[in-house]
Design a protein around this motif. Structure first.
Motif, PDB file in Angstrom:
ATOM      1  N   GLY A 206      19.628 -65.215  39.933  1.00 36.59           N
ATOM      2  CA  GLY A 206      18.718 -65.141  41.065  1.00 36.59           C
ATOM      3  C   GLY A 206      19.055 -66.073  42.193  1.00 36.59           C
ATOM      4  N   GLY A 207      18.022 -66.315  43.018  1.00 39.95           N
ATOM      5  CA  GLY A 207      18.185 -67.182  44.175  1.00 39.95           C
ATOM      6  C   GLY A 207      17.256 -66.764  45.295  1.00 39.95           C
ATOM      7  N   CYS A 208      17.573 -67.225  46.483  1.00 34.59           N
ATOM      8  CA  CYS A 208      16.793 -66.911  47.682  1.00 34.59           C
ATOM      9  C   CYS A 208      17.095 -65.474  48.099  1.00 34.59           C
ATOM     10  N   ILE A 209      16.094 -64.616  48.032  1.00 35.79           N
ATOM     11  CA  ILE A 209      16.317 -63.194  48.263  1.00 35.79           C
ATOM     12  C   ILE A 209      16.783 -62.906  49.687  1.00 35.79           C
ATOM     13  N   ASP A 210      16.432 -63.772  50.633  1.00 38.37           N
ATOM     14  CA  ASP A 210      16.874 -63.597  52.016  1.00 38.37           C
ATOM     15  C   ASP A 210      18.394 -63.516  52.128  1.00 38.37           C
ATOM     16  N   VAL A 211      19.081 -64.288  51.295  1.00 37.31           N
ATOM     17  CA  VAL A 211      20.543 -64.390  51.427  1.00 37.31           C
ATOM     18  C   VAL A 211      21.306 -63.686  50.316  1.00 37.31           C
TER      19      VAL A 211
END
Length: 338
Positions: A206-211
């Motif tokens: 996962g991570g920051c969905i924006d990027v």
């Protein structure tokens, strides 16, 4: 198989800026964070890119990539810890020497999460989604943030347990310094789209969905190949956090991820707290989560300790995990399994 770095006492931590650098007026914050880690016995090596910032980046893409490559392939640095996130990390991906990266922890979030996910997907090296370096400059850290050292010190074949925080920070108060940096005032409550209890097992990604959405369709975002080559078809638990997207853009992104096959062989989704998620025509984040849960027939959790509304857990891309929630409190048990 997944390969896990191991944090040891006295290692050298390399600080480089693959996204944003640090403007002169904030150099003291960075130095203070470095000094805190020195006090804990770590050696610090500061790259050149961290001290500059212009036009939404610390330096040109090939310069940022070269410094990162040097830290990841050389012997002089044992862990890579960017100061914070930014906007244009994606520019460096084509210049990275993935084939020669050594097993070293990379720790961060926000724009750094795009790098973390790409490294894990392309190499099978576990990466750590957690605190920024500058947020460790306080006299002490809250228990959730401080857990990063224990998590990264976990050895292959062992496990580490994290609990949901007691309180979280509603808004940033940078003009009101705190001994632990964050102002934790609001009671934490992990939520489930339906039901009061849930148990999810799988490999974390996962991570920051924006990027991270921008990895779809690139050589750096082949989730299917990762699942086949590194985790042998095990289900994925996605942890996602929203920095700036309104709910319509969040919905578009999740549909894009679904159509790209990122949610194939998925066992559940975890969404971090967000100060974004602006409703569009009455369409709320809770509506988005409910639709996703219904479409995928999977458990969906939200308001977990992950992302831009601190504090946040240290979640390891590639690790096996058991996520449990009951009565709005949660645990994440991570296994460092190959």
């Amino acid at each position: 198989m997944i390969r896990y770095p191991h944090l040891k006492e006295g290692i050298t931590i390399g600080v480089t800026a693959p996204s944003y650098g640090v403007k002169a007026e904030y150099h003291d914050r960075l130095k203070q964070a470095g000094n805190r880690l020195k006090e804990q016995g770590y050696r610090m090596e500061f790259g050149e890119t961290i001290w500059t910032q212009n036009k939404a980046k610390s330096a040109p893409a090939h310069v940022r990539a070269a410094e990162f490559n040097e830290m990841m392939t050389g012997e002089h640095v044992d862990m890579v810890f960017p100061p914070w996130g930014g906007e244009l990390l994606i520019e460096i991906l084509e210049f990275l020497d993935f084939d020669h990266f050594k097993e070293k922890w990379i720790l961060g979030y926000s724009d750094i999460s795009l790098l973390l996910l790409a490294v894990t997907l392309c190499t099978g090296i576990a990466t750590a989604h957690g605190t920024n370096l500058v947020d460790l400059r306080g006299e002490f850290s809250d228990p959730t943030t401080a857990k990063w050292k224990e998590v990264l010190s976990t050895r292959m074949g062992k496990s580490v347990l994290q609990h949901s925080s007691e309180k979280y920070q509603r808004e940033w108060s940078r003009d009101e310094p705190s001994a632990c940096i964050f102002h934790l005032t609001e009671s934490t409550s992990w939520k489930i789209v339906s039901g009061s209890k849930v148990n999810i097992k799988g490999r974390l990604l996962g991570g920051c969905i924006d990027v991270i959405r921008h990895l779809i369709g690139t050589p750096y975002g082949n989730v299917g190949e990762f699942q086949k080559n590194y985790i042998h078809g095990e289900p994925i638990i996605w942890f996602l956090e929203n920095c700036e997207l309104n709910t319509a853009d969040l919905r578009r992104t999740l549909v894009h991820m679904k159509l790209a096959g990122w949610f194939d062989h998925c066992s559940g989704l975890l969404f971090g707290r967000s100060s974004a998620n602006q409703s569009v025509d009455g369409y709320s984040a809770e509506d988005v989560y409910a639709e996703l849960a219904e479409e995928l027939k999977l458990p969906v959790l939200y308001d977990i300790d992950c992302g831009h509304v601190p504090p946040q857990m240290t979640l390891i891309n590639g690790a096996q995990a058991v996520v449990e929630v009951s009565e709005n409190q949660g645990t994440v048990l991570q296994f460092f399994s190959p």
